[in-house]
Every structure is written in structure tokens, then in C-alpha cells.
Write an enzyme that holds these catalytic residues in place. Structure first.
Site, PDB file in Angstrom:
ATOM      1  N   LYS A 101       0.877  -1.174   0.000  1.00  0.00           N
ATOM      2  CA  LYS A 101       0.000   0.000   0.000  1.00  0.00           C
ATOM      3  C   LYS A 101       0.914   1.223   0.000  1.00  0.00           C
ATOM      4  CE  LYS A 101      -3.398   2.905   0.561  1.00  0.00           C
ATOM      5  NZ  LYS A 101      -4.330   3.183  -0.568  1.00  0.00           N
TER       6      LYS A 101
ATOM      7  N   ASN B 114     -13.569   4.027  -5.154  1.00  0.00           N
ATOM      8  CA  ASN B 114     -12.976   4.100  -3.825  1.00  0.00           C
ATOM      9  C   ASN B 114     -12.506   5.505  -3.522  1.00  0.00           C
ATOM     10  OD1 ASN B 114      -9.829   4.406  -3.329  1.00  0.00           O
ATOM     11  ND2 ASN B 114     -10.085   3.485  -5.351  1.00  0.00           N
TER      12      ASN B 114
ATOM     13  N   CYS C  82      -0.569  11.733  -5.949  1.00  0.00           N
ATOM     14  CA  CYS C  82      -0.693  12.416  -4.671  1.00  0.00           C
ATOM     15  C   CYS C  82      -1.109  13.872  -4.915  1.00  0.00           C
ATOM     16  CB  CYS C  82       0.599  12.337  -3.884  1.00  0.00           C
ATOM     17  SG  CYS C  82       2.027  12.672  -4.880  1.00  0.00           S
TER      18      CYS C  82
ATOM     19  N   GLY D 143     -11.657  -1.542 -12.142  1.00  0.00           N
ATOM     20  CA  GLY D 143     -12.373  -2.715 -12.630  1.00  0.00           C
ATOM     21  C   GLY D 143     -12.692  -2.648 -14.114  1.00  0.00           C
TER      22      GLY D 143
ATOM     23  N   GLY E 250      -8.561  -2.703 -15.005  1.00  0.00           N
ATOM     24  CA  GLY E 250      -9.577  -3.395 -15.788  1.00  0.00           C
ATOM     25  C   GLY E 250      -9.359  -4.863 -16.039  1.00  0.00           C
TER      26      GLY E 250
END
Ligand code: YRO
Length: 308
Positions: free
Chosen positions: A45, A69, A127, A218, A247
């Protein structure tokens, strides 16, 4: 069937990675990646200087064709991840770092430079930038400034994580900047920024932070991901490898990413949907496609997508 690949002199038995942020925040999650034999490497992460709780729930929402998200960079802080990647692992690691501003990003890279870690680092350029400016990677001057400062002291192998671009002039612009620096790789794409999902029954958004705006992942982002892999492969120096992200739900998508130029392929949303078993399925499906087409290794078809 040979699925080996490499980034700089880091060699991977399998071309599959976890997308940063996916099952890679805690020791237990990282251990589960280590135990997934079809996974070629382990991506952490994105680590920040200080530990972060991240945004309030709900911050991840699953959709039939993907996900949205706004996690808010929840992580244990860079010391944990910098320590983790220096332990022995059965596969190469990629230490992802993200500054909440340019100074933090530079400070994080100094910490890595001053450590004994010799593996790959990945600077997340999604960021935030100064208020009123778009995220760093959408500000080519800011990107060049950060990379110039980083490269003045950072002598270890590193690459950058990029958001998707949607304009040919932007592909040209970011590639022009990145080609000035000795990067090992580019990881493209990060989630498609500031999408909005609405629950019509409840007449409300589905994630809490930022009024429901969040990063899309996705199946729905595959064409954008392939475009960014292909556009950057055509523009970046040959010695900059590409990690294709975005994807991937089947071995067909993995094949397509590599055909567009990806050296490795990372999977995010589909791991959340299906679990780490997805990697065994992707390996099987990729090998089936390669066998059907008579390909022995990824080099046989990497970057060879044909135009009409
Ligand atoms: C979006 C940022 C919070 C600035 C960076 C972390 C991040 C996040 C996140 O932690 O919200 N989600 C993503 O899909 N991609 C990212 O790069």
C-alpha cells in the site's frame, strides 16, 4: 510455457502483481500475497510519512462492472513497509510511497535512499498537489520538479505510478518529462479519478468522503488502461518498463495489456471481488490463450498489437 518477466534487474517468475492498495496494508495481508504462488511480486500500500486512518466508511463500493474508492491513503506509515520489504521474501517487492505533498514525497524517498532496501520503489504521483492545482501527475511542471529533486539524491531503482491521461497532448507531455529521468518503470493506470456512483433507490452517493467522488477501477476502465499502456509504450524510452494496471478480470485482459506493451500486469478490483485465487485463474487463462496462438513466452507478443 514461460511467463517470466523483469523490471531493471528484478526478475519475476510470474507477470502478475497486486495493485497497490489491494490486500497489502497489514502484515497479514502482505503475508497472504507472499503465500499466493501465482503472484510474481508484492506491491505495498502506498506508504506515507505518518500512519493514516484514511477516510471514513463507506470508502469502497463494489459494482457489477468495477469499483469506486476514496480510501484516503490508510496505511501503517512508511517505517512498517520499509522494514517489511527488507525482510527475505520469496518474490521481489515494490515499495509504494505517496507524499501528501511534494516535500513529503521527497522526504519519503530520502528515507528509502538512506535505508538498506535495494528492491524497487514506486512513487505514487497521484498524490495531491498544492490547493487549486490538479494532482501532481496532471501538473507536468510539478512532476518534473519533484523528479529532478528526487533524482539528485535517489540512486536506487524506482518508477512512478500514474493516473490515466485522456488527451494525446497529455500522453506527449508526461512522456517528455518522464524520459528525462532514469526510471525503472511506469505503472499505468491508477484509478480513473473523481467518478461518481449514485444509488437511485436511496437517491444518494455510495462513498462518504469528497461528496461521493472517488477513483474508478475494474472492468469499466479497461479501454482507458490499454490506451495508456499503449500510448506510453510508444512514447517512453525502451529501458523504462511498464506495469499495466486497470480493468483486468480475465486472462484475455492480461494478454491485451501485454500485447499493448505491458511487462507486468497488476490486478486490483478483481482481487477484491474474487480473492487471491484470481491469480491462478488468470495464469491458466493466459497460458491457454498463448498455447492457442502458439506463443512460448511473453516476448513473443509483447507490444505487438497491430494497427489497421
Ligand atoms: C488518491 C490518493 C489518496 C491521493 C492516493 C492513494 C490512492 C487511493 C486512496 O488511498 O484513496 N485510491 C486509489 O485508487 N489510488 C490511490 O493512489
Amino acid at each position: 510455457m514461460n511467463l517470466k518477466t523483469s523490471i531493471a534487474n528484478n526478475h519475476f517468475e510470474m507477470p502478475f502483481l497486486n495493485a497497490s492498495g489491494i490486500i497489502c496494508q497489514t502484515q497479514e495481508e502482505l503475508d497472504s500475497l507472499e503465500a499466493t504462488k501465482e503472484l510474481g511480486g508484492i506491491v505495498t500500500k502506498s506508504a506515507t510519512l505518518q500512519p493514516r486512518e484514511g477516510n471514513e466508511q463507506p470508502r469502497y463500493y463494489d459494482l457489477a462492472n468495477g469499483s469506486i474508492n476514496s480510501m484516503g491513503l490508510p496505511n501503517l506509515g512508511y517505517p512498517f513497509y520499509l522494514d517489511y520489504v527488507q525482510h527475505d521474501h520469496s518474490k521481489p517487492t515494490i515499495l509504494s510511497v505517496a507524499g501528501m505533498n511534494a516535500d513529503d514525497a521527497i522526504e519519503l524517498m530520502r528515507k528509502v535512499q538512506d535505508s538498506d532496501y535495494e528492491g524497487l520503489t514506486e512513487l505514487n504521483l497521484s498524490c495531491p498537489n498544492v490547493i487549486g492545482h490538479p494532482q501532481t501527475a496532471y501538473d507536468f511542471e510539478a512532476t518534473e520538479k519533484i523528479l529532478t529533486t528526487v533524482c539528485s539524491f535517489f540512486k536506487k531503482p524506482f518508477g512512478v505510478k500514474l493516473p490515466p491521461y485522456f488527451d494525446l497532448a497529455h500522453f506527449d507531455g508526461i512522456a517528455k518529462v518522464l524520459n528525462k529521468f532514469p526510471l525503472t518503470h511506469v505503472n499505468t493506470i491508477n484509478s480513473v479519478g473523481n467518478g461518481l456512483v449514485v444509488d437511485v433507490d436511496k437517491e444518494q452517493v455510495v462513498t462518504k468522503a469528497k461528496g461521493g467522488f472517488g477513483g474508478l477501477g475494474g472492468a469499466m476502465v479497461l479501454p482507458t488502461a490499454l490506451a495508456n499502456v499503449r500510448a506510453l509504450r510508444l512514447r517512453l524510452n525502451d529501458d523504462i518498463a511498464i506495469i499495466g494496471t486497470g480493468g483486468v478480470t480475465t486472462g484475455v485482459d492480461v494478454f491485451a495489456h501485454i500485447l499493448c506493451g505491458a511487462d507486468m500486469v497488476s490486478v486490483g478490483t478483481q482481487v477484491i471481488k474474487e480473492g487471491l485465487g484470481v491469480y491462478a485463474r488468470l495464469q491458466k487463462e493466459l497460458e491457454e490463450i498463448m498455447a492457442d496462438k502458439g506463443y512460448e513466452s511473453l516476448d513473443d507478443f509483447r507490444g505487438k498489437v497491430k494497427e489497421l
